[in-house]
Design an enzyme around this catalytic site. Structure first.
Site, mmCIF file in Angstrom:
data_model
loop_
_atom_site.group_PDB
_atom_site.id
_atom_site.type_symbol
_atom_site.label_atom_id
_atom_site.label_comp_id
_atom_site.label_asym_id
_atom_site.label_seq_id
_atom_site.Cartn_x
_atom_site.Cartn_y
_atom_site.Cartn_z
ATOM 1 N N ASP A 182 0.852 -1.173 0.000
ATOM 2 C CA ASP A 182 0.000 0.000 0.000
ATOM 3 C C ASP A 182 0.897 1.236 0.000
ATOM 4 O O ASP A 182 2.097 1.157 0.308
ATOM 5 C CB ASP A 182 -0.898 -0.040 1.241
ATOM 6 C CG ASP A 182 -1.910 1.084 1.259
ATOM 7 O OD1 ASP A 182 -2.420 1.450 0.182
ATOM 8 O OD2 ASP A 182 -2.186 1.620 2.346
ATOM 9 N N ASP A 185 -0.302 4.987 1.070
ATOM 10 C CA ASP A 185 -0.559 5.855 2.213
ATOM 11 C C ASP A 185 -0.559 5.053 3.505
ATOM 12 O O ASP A 185 -1.238 4.027 3.619
ATOM 13 C CB ASP A 185 -1.908 6.563 2.053
ATOM 14 C CG ASP A 185 -1.917 7.509 0.861
ATOM 15 O OD1 ASP A 185 -0.997 8.336 0.765
ATOM 16 O OD2 ASP A 185 -2.822 7.392 0.012
#
Length: 266
Positions: free
Chosen positions: A13, A15
């Site tokens: 991922d 963020d």
């Protein structure tokens, strides 16, 4: 003791793992550099459909993280790939920004508000009541309802902002039609990222900061999972979920040595 299966691909991922509000998190630049140096296949995933990979590369580079465009996989790209496979050369009415419209154009979709095959909802900085009303009427008229991701809110300097999931709920309330969400936690997002780089789930690790999106979708896609505690999920919260990540680390920094440890020598 069972034989440890080698890892030759990583999904991560963005963020909460690599950056927080556009600031690089500790170890993020080293992690990406190590993947590139070892020739390891990888993809950086994000549910954000606003930006194109080129935009996101520039944003990451400003924080000192050098990720090639081809290694960035967004919910917009996953949505476009899904629609292309479902209905090649289709039409769509889109609520979204450049990341989504560009992805759909690139797979040959025509964007129109006249009897489209799909209404496609993505994230945007300024939701238009007129556009939402049009989407409602098209869905009622028979257009299939697709949304890039179910995230109800997004972050901002002033606090949370309504995001795709919230606007999708409004359209659902008005039409009685629930959208098909392509982005996390749908494991389809992981599968499409793996297909893009010809990787196998058995040899891939997913790194995320959210148990309810990153970890569960990685688990359902058959990946090993690593939760980092630099984003949305705290260590205390992990035990509340009925599923567990393969490992928990304080940050991506402590994952860097694992890339070389797991990567099989040629």
């Amino acid at each position: 003791m069972t034989e440890r299966i080698p890892v030759d691909c990583w999904l991560t991922d963005m963020d909460g793992v690599l950056v927080h509000e556009e600031r690089a998190l500790p170890g993020a630049a080293d992690f990406i550099a190590t993947l590139i140096d070892t020739g390891t296949r990888f993809q950086v995933l994000t549910n954000n459909s606003i930006y194109t990979p080129r935009d996101l590369r520039a944003r990451l580079l400003s924080g000192g993280i050098d990720v090639p465009e081809d290694n960035i996989w967004t919910s917009a790209l996953a949505t476009a790939t899904f629609l292309h496979a479902q209905r090649e050369g289709g039409t769509a009415y889109v609520i979204g920004e450049a990341g989504l419209t560009t992805a759909l154009h690139d797979v040959g979709y025509v964007l129109t508000d006249r009897d489209p095959d799909y209404v496609v909802l993505g994230e945007t900085r300024t939701y238009s009541f007129e556009a939402i009303t049009r989407a409602i009427r098209l869905v009622v008229g028979g257009a299939r309802f697709i949304a890039t991701n179910p995230d109800p809110t997004g972050p901002s300097a002033d606090g949370p902002l309504p995001a795709t999931g919230s606007v999708a709920a409004l359209i659902t309330r008005a039409t009685g039609i629930t959208p098909y969400y392509v982005g996390k936690p749908n494991p389809l997002m992981m599968r499409s990222a793996l297909n893009r780089i010809d990787a196998h789930s058995e040899h891939t690790v997913m790194i995320g900061d959210r148990m309810d999106t990153d970890i569960v979708s990685g688990l359902e896609a058959g990946l090993r999972t690593v939760l980092v505690l630099t984003g949305s999920t705290s260590a205390a919260e992990v035990e509340r979920f009925p599923y567990r990540p393969t490992a928990v680390h304080d940050s991506i920094e402590s994952v860097v040595p694992l890339v070389r440890e797991f990567y099989p020598e040629g």
